[in-house]
Write an enzyme that holds these catalytic residues in place. Structure first.
Site, PDB file in Angstrom:
ATOM      1  N   ASP A 106       5.116  32.478   6.751  1.00 38.65           N
ATOM      2  CA  ASP A 106       6.476  32.165   7.191  1.00 38.65           C
ATOM      3  C   ASP A 106       7.359  31.780   6.011  1.00 38.65           C
ATOM      4  O   ASP A 106       6.883  31.621   4.887  1.00 38.65           O
ATOM      5  CB  ASP A 106       6.421  31.040   8.248  1.00 38.65           C
ATOM      6  CG  ASP A 106       7.442  31.251   9.348  1.00 38.65           C
ATOM      7  OD1 ASP A 106       8.502  31.856   9.076  1.00 38.65           O
ATOM      8  OD2 ASP A 106       7.186  30.814  10.489  1.00 38.65           O
ATOM      9  N   ASP A 167      13.338  35.708  16.251  1.00 39.21           N
ATOM     10  CA  ASP A 167      12.225  35.664  17.201  1.00 39.21           C
ATOM     11  C   ASP A 167      12.599  36.428  18.471  1.00 39.21           C
ATOM     12  O   ASP A 167      13.708  36.268  18.980  1.00 39.21           O
ATOM     13  CB  ASP A 167      11.952  34.213  17.660  1.00 39.21           C
ATOM     14  CG  ASP A 167      11.409  33.345  16.536  1.00 39.21           C
ATOM     15  OD1 ASP A 167      11.354  33.831  15.404  1.00 39.21           O
ATOM     16  OD2 ASP A 167      11.063  32.200  16.807  1.00 39.21           O
TER      17      ASP A 167
END
Length: 357
Positions: A106, A167
């Site tokens: 990430d 997302d």
């Protein structure tokens, strides 16, 4: 918890997911203890993973599956656990020693764009130095994009797939926004995709939301069809212990998976947008084309879309003739067409018809 992942591994084998080609079970953020151990190594949360990651990896491997794990390029993960900044080699070695097969890396808390890029490059080299084959899933372009245009050539040099967009959520508006974004940016992202490096339309832990609650049947068909067209990694985010037979049929559909995993490895793209219809194509080995007709309209009933076959493959897909096979929403033979003919398909609102030409 480790019990959840063990149960999911059992279901993946028992219910045919592994045989359909789904081979990774991926742990996302929050698996770690809040601090590193006395040697500076990451450690699993002792309550939720009492046996440790190595034991879980061994179990997953015993089922013929692979284990994915999560870390972050910055000093903390998105949820505030220890990140890999200044520990790239140590963390890569730790993951390799545990038998990890995929790392989702990430981009939270990275500081500057320079540190972000340097961290992604360094972790890539560190993973390769372990000698273990570990798929490297990056979020590099997503975190760059607000500030600068990503250099996809460089990103592909270091990463196996990379996330481009927000997302995905369990909703039609989320799926739609991903498709719109991809079409808008296709000139810069389609050409870079291919074996060894792929565009991930959202994030590598929440891609396919089929089998949850938020999508209608038509919208689930659209997600599956369009992810196949976009050559997207197929990661499911759902509970396989509680999934409908319809969702299972769709996610395990061999014809759709074959399009998604086509060895030519070319990503598809939008050919035309006409009122509320979109026509997409993807070149396949064979030679063949996957073609998707998406009806973006959200009200009313099914509508027909008619297009000349010369639209496909720069006019060459059907020259001098071609057979057309419908893959979704149901499998059927549409017959043989000549180069000069048109094709008409009926598409439900927010639905997609996926064809192989």
């Amino acid at each position: 918890s480790e019990r959840l992942f063990v149960e999911m591994a059992d279901v993946m084998v028992a219910e045919g997911w592994r045989d359909a080609g789904y081979e990774f079970i991926c742990i996302d953020d929050c698996w770690m203890a809040p601090t590193r151990d006395e040697h500076g190594r990451l450690q699993a949360d002792p309550k939720r993973f009492p046996s440790g990651i190595r034991k879980l990896a061994d179990y997953v491997h015993s089922k013929g599956l692979k284990l994915g794990i999560y870390s972050d390029v910055g000093n903390k993960t998105c949820a505030g656990f220890p990140g890999s900044y200044n520990h790239y080699d140590l963390d890569a070695q730790t993951f390799a020693s545990w038998g990890v097969d995929l790392l989702k890396f990430d981009g939270c808390n990275a500081g500057t764009l320079e540190l972000l890029a340097e961290g992604y490059r360094r972790m890539s080299l560190a993973l390769n130095r372990t000698g273990r084959s570990i798929v490297y899933s990056c979020e590099w372009p997503f975190y760059l994009r607000p500030m600068q245009q990503p250099n996809y050539t460089e990103i592909k040099q270091y990463c196996n797939h990379w996330r481009n967009f927000f997302d995905v959520y369990d909703s039609w508006s989320s799926i739609k926004s991903i498709l719109d974004w991809t079409a808008l940016h296709q000139d810069s992202i389609v050409k870079i995709a291919g074996p060894g490096g792929w565009n991930d339309p959202d994030m590598a832990s929440r891609a396919l939301v089929i089998g949850n609650f938020g999508l209608s049947w038509e919208q689930a068909v659209t997600q599956m069809a369009m992810w196949a067209i976009m050559a997207a990694p197929l990661f499911m985010s759902n509970d396989l212990r509680h999934i409908s037979p319809e969702a299972k049929w769709l996610l395990q559909n061999k014809e759709v998976i074959a399009i998604n995993q086509d060895p030519l490895g070319k990503q598809g793209y939008q050919v035309i947008k006409d009122k509320n219809f979109e026509l997409w194509e993807r070149p396949l080995s064979g030679p063949a084309y996957a073609v998707a007709v998406l009806n973006q309209q959200e009200i009313g009933g099914p509508r027909n879309f008619t297009f000349p076959l010369t639209f496909l493959g720069n006019g060459l897909a059907c020259n001098p003739a071609c057979s057309v096979w419908q893959v979704l929403p149901a499998s059927r033979d549409c017959g043989v067409y000549s180069w000069v003919s048109s094709l008409s398909v009926e598409v439900n609102p927010t639905g997609t018809v996926l064809l192989k030409v």
